[in-house]
Design a protein around this motif. Sequence first.
Motif, mmCIF file in Angstrom:
data_model
loop_
_atom_site.group_PDB
_atom_site.id
_atom_site.type_symbol
_atom_site.label_atom_id
_atom_site.label_comp_id
_atom_site.label_asym_id
_atom_site.label_seq_id
_atom_site.Cartn_x
_atom_site.Cartn_y
_atom_site.Cartn_z
ATOM 1 N N ARG A 1 0.855 -1.132 0.004
ATOM 2 C CA ARG A 1 0.027 0.017 0.074
ATOM 3 C C ARG A 1 0.976 1.204 -0.012
ATOM 4 N NH1 ARG A 1 -2.613 3.689 3.997
ATOM 5 N NH2 ARG A 1 -0.796 3.245 5.343
ATOM 6 N N MET A 2 0.267 2.431 -0.431
ATOM 7 C CA MET A 2 1.109 3.530 -0.631
ATOM 8 C C MET A 2 -0.050 4.651 -0.668
ATOM 9 S SD MET A 2 3.962 5.083 -3.454
ATOM 10 C CE MET A 2 5.142 4.104 -3.147
ATOM 11 N N ARG A 3 0.284 5.589 0.247
ATOM 12 C CA ARG A 3 -0.492 6.770 0.715
ATOM 13 C C ARG A 3 0.269 8.033 0.805
ATOM 14 N NH1 ARG A 3 -4.364 7.541 6.006
ATOM 15 N NH2 ARG A 3 -2.308 8.309 6.981
ATOM 16 N N VAL A 4 -0.335 9.225 0.299
ATOM 17 C CA VAL A 4 0.299 10.385 0.181
ATOM 18 C C VAL A 4 -0.586 11.180 0.936
ATOM 19 C CG1 VAL A 4 -0.779 11.157 -1.984
ATOM 20 C CG2 VAL A 4 1.320 12.424 -1.053
ATOM 21 N N LYS A 5 0.087 12.209 1.618
ATOM 22 C CA LYS A 5 -0.458 13.176 2.497
ATOM 23 C C LYS A 5 -0.171 14.679 2.193
ATOM 24 C CE LYS A 5 -1.984 14.527 7.367
ATOM 25 N NZ LYS A 5 -1.731 14.040 8.575
ATOM 26 N N ASN A 6 -0.924 15.488 2.208
ATOM 27 C CA ASN A 6 -0.647 17.072 2.311
ATOM 28 C C ASN A 6 -0.566 17.300 3.638
ATOM 29 O OD1 ASN A 6 -0.633 19.608 2.253
ATOM 30 N ND2 ASN A 6 -1.960 20.230 0.831
ATOM 31 N N ASN A 7 0.483 17.571 4.247
ATOM 32 C CA ASN A 7 0.521 17.821 5.667
ATOM 33 C C ASN A 7 0.763 19.563 5.820
ATOM 34 O OD1 ASN A 7 3.289 18.465 5.283
ATOM 35 N ND2 ASN A 7 3.977 16.520 5.692
ATOM 36 N N GLY A 8 0.488 20.177 4.900
ATOM 37 C CA GLY A 8 0.705 21.728 4.958
ATOM 38 C C GLY A 8 2.204 22.007 4.730
ATOM 39 N N HIS A 9 2.957 21.419 4.768
ATOM 40 C CA HIS A 9 4.595 21.690 4.301
ATOM 41 C C HIS A 9 4.855 20.890 3.130
ATOM 42 C CE1 HIS A 9 4.561 23.911 8.176
ATOM 43 N NE2 HIS A 9 4.194 22.940 8.761
ATOM 44 N N SER A 10 4.416 19.795 2.976
ATOM 45 C CA SER A 10 5.084 19.049 1.682
ATOM 46 C C SER A 10 3.878 17.820 1.587
ATOM 47 C CB SER A 10 6.371 18.041 2.272
ATOM 48 O OG SER A 10 6.815 17.306 1.424
ATOM 49 N N ALA A 11 4.384 17.077 0.368
ATOM 50 C CA ALA A 11 3.586 15.886 -0.052
ATOM 51 C C ALA A 11 4.578 14.871 0.525
ATOM 52 C CB ALA A 11 3.487 15.692 -1.587
ATOM 53 N N GLY B 1 -3.768 18.702 5.239
ATOM 54 C CA GLY B 1 -4.585 17.659 6.096
ATOM 55 C C GLY B 1 -5.321 16.457 5.231
ATOM 56 N N MET B 2 -5.300 16.764 4.100
ATOM 57 C CA MET B 2 -6.013 15.599 3.177
ATOM 58 C C MET B 2 -4.885 14.506 2.834
ATOM 59 S SD MET B 2 -8.339 17.874 0.563
ATOM 60 C CE MET B 2 -9.278 16.730 -0.116
ATOM 61 N N PHE B 3 -5.529 13.261 2.620
ATOM 62 C CA PHE B 3 -4.795 12.203 2.055
ATOM 63 C C PHE B 3 -5.393 11.413 1.248
ATOM 64 C CE2 PHE B 3 -6.934 10.666 6.008
ATOM 65 C CZ PHE B 3 -7.230 9.592 5.400
ATOM 66 N N SER B 4 -4.615 10.630 0.324
ATOM 67 C CA SER B 4 -5.117 9.707 -1.045
ATOM 68 C C SER B 4 -4.340 8.598 -1.036
ATOM 69 C CB SER B 4 -5.200 10.833 -2.164
ATOM 70 O OG SER B 4 -5.631 9.946 -3.265
ATOM 71 N N GLY B 5 -4.567 7.606 -1.361
ATOM 72 C CA GLY B 5 -4.188 6.183 -1.757
ATOM 73 C C GLY B 5 -3.531 6.512 -3.057
ATOM 74 N N VAL B 6 -2.497 5.851 -3.416
ATOM 75 C CA VAL B 6 -1.674 5.968 -4.765
ATOM 76 C C VAL B 6 -1.976 4.802 -5.601
ATOM 77 C CG1 VAL B 6 0.536 6.123 -5.714
ATOM 78 C CG2 VAL B 6 0.092 7.474 -3.766
ATOM 79 N N SER B 7 -2.575 4.847 -6.728
ATOM 80 C CA SER B 7 -3.093 3.502 -7.176
ATOM 81 C C SER B 7 -2.085 2.475 -7.762
ATOM 82 C CB SER B 7 -3.784 4.316 -8.847
ATOM 83 O OG SER B 7 -3.006 4.748 -9.542
ATOM 84 N N ALA B 8 -0.985 3.056 -7.927
ATOM 85 C CA ALA B 8 0.176 1.961 -8.448
ATOM 86 C C ALA B 8 1.292 1.996 -7.407
ATOM 87 C CB ALA B 8 0.531 2.246 -9.956
ATOM 88 N N THR B 9 1.700 0.973 -6.908
ATOM 89 C CA THR B 9 2.703 1.012 -5.974
ATOM 90 C C THR B 9 3.967 0.720 -6.556
ATOM 91 O OG1 THR B 9 1.882 -1.273 -5.386
ATOM 92 C CG2 THR B 9 1.119 0.627 -4.067
#
Length: 310
Positions: free
Chosen positions: A80-90, A194-202
């Motif tokens: 699994r891979m997930r990306v988050k916008n933490n306000g400072h970076s991806a 504060g948003m996050f999303s799964g990444v379709s291809a790992t």
Amino acid sequence: MALTPLALCLALMALLTQDVRSDGGASWTYSGQHGPRHWGTMFRTCAGNRQSPINIETANVKTEFWKPLRFKNYDDPPTRMRVKNNGHSAQVEIDAASAPRVTDGGLKGDYIFAQFHFHWGADSALGSEHTIDGVRYPMELHLVHYNGAYGSLAEAIKRQDGLAVLGVMLEVSETDNPALTPLTNALLNITDSGMFSGVSATYPLRAFLPNNVDKFYRYEGSLTTPTCNEVVTWTVFAHAIPISEKQLRNFRAMMNDHHEPLVNNFRPPQPLNNRKVLVAAQSSGDSATMKKIGLTVYFMTSMAVLMMNM
């Protein structure tokens, strides 16, 4: 109760990008009165003598003949891979059957992968944190690892050799980087902080490294965000990986905590002070062997000449 690998990863992410408050109640930023110029007064550790990033002056580095870096489980796609916008970076986290690790290459330990994140500019004239001979790349990728000898991230962050970060420069390409495409597509789902999303291809972590990992620069430094803990062994690769302008635009579409464009999220180079920057010789294992062979041939040739003249 022992922390799960995911909990450990989240703990490090919180530490590396924590929105620490100053006495005035304002969080650190990349511009204005709470920007990098003021971090040293807001956070004592950001005013240390071993800060990162730095400008790497290639004429002043010392060559080392280390064993090549060894990447364990870097070729295995994560589950699994997930990306988050933490306000400072991806920032990207993964789940994997076996944790990726890096060792050798002059590292004094076995370092376990935790997360990777990016720094970029408002345009492609700037973006990277480290510079090489004053040259700034449009983006820099940081793969963060903690020293497995200390058992936990919380303990590793207290130690001078607690973290090992791999710095990868990105340069503009006319075509998309396939390994980055699933990630940059996911960025359009996390434009707000504060948003996050799964990444379709790992893709495996190896896909985010340069093809040539033999040549790299090494120095002792710090986190590049507050609280700037001086616990990082830095490895900055000499070779870059590609990214297209289209892919860069997806990073620049993100917003920070103040709902402003999340761009120019890099700290300027810090003074080197008394530190030394080392460089791994190209194909270090072969270079060390050739050096020994060369000395042997020189000795044998000298002996033959000496005997002929007797």
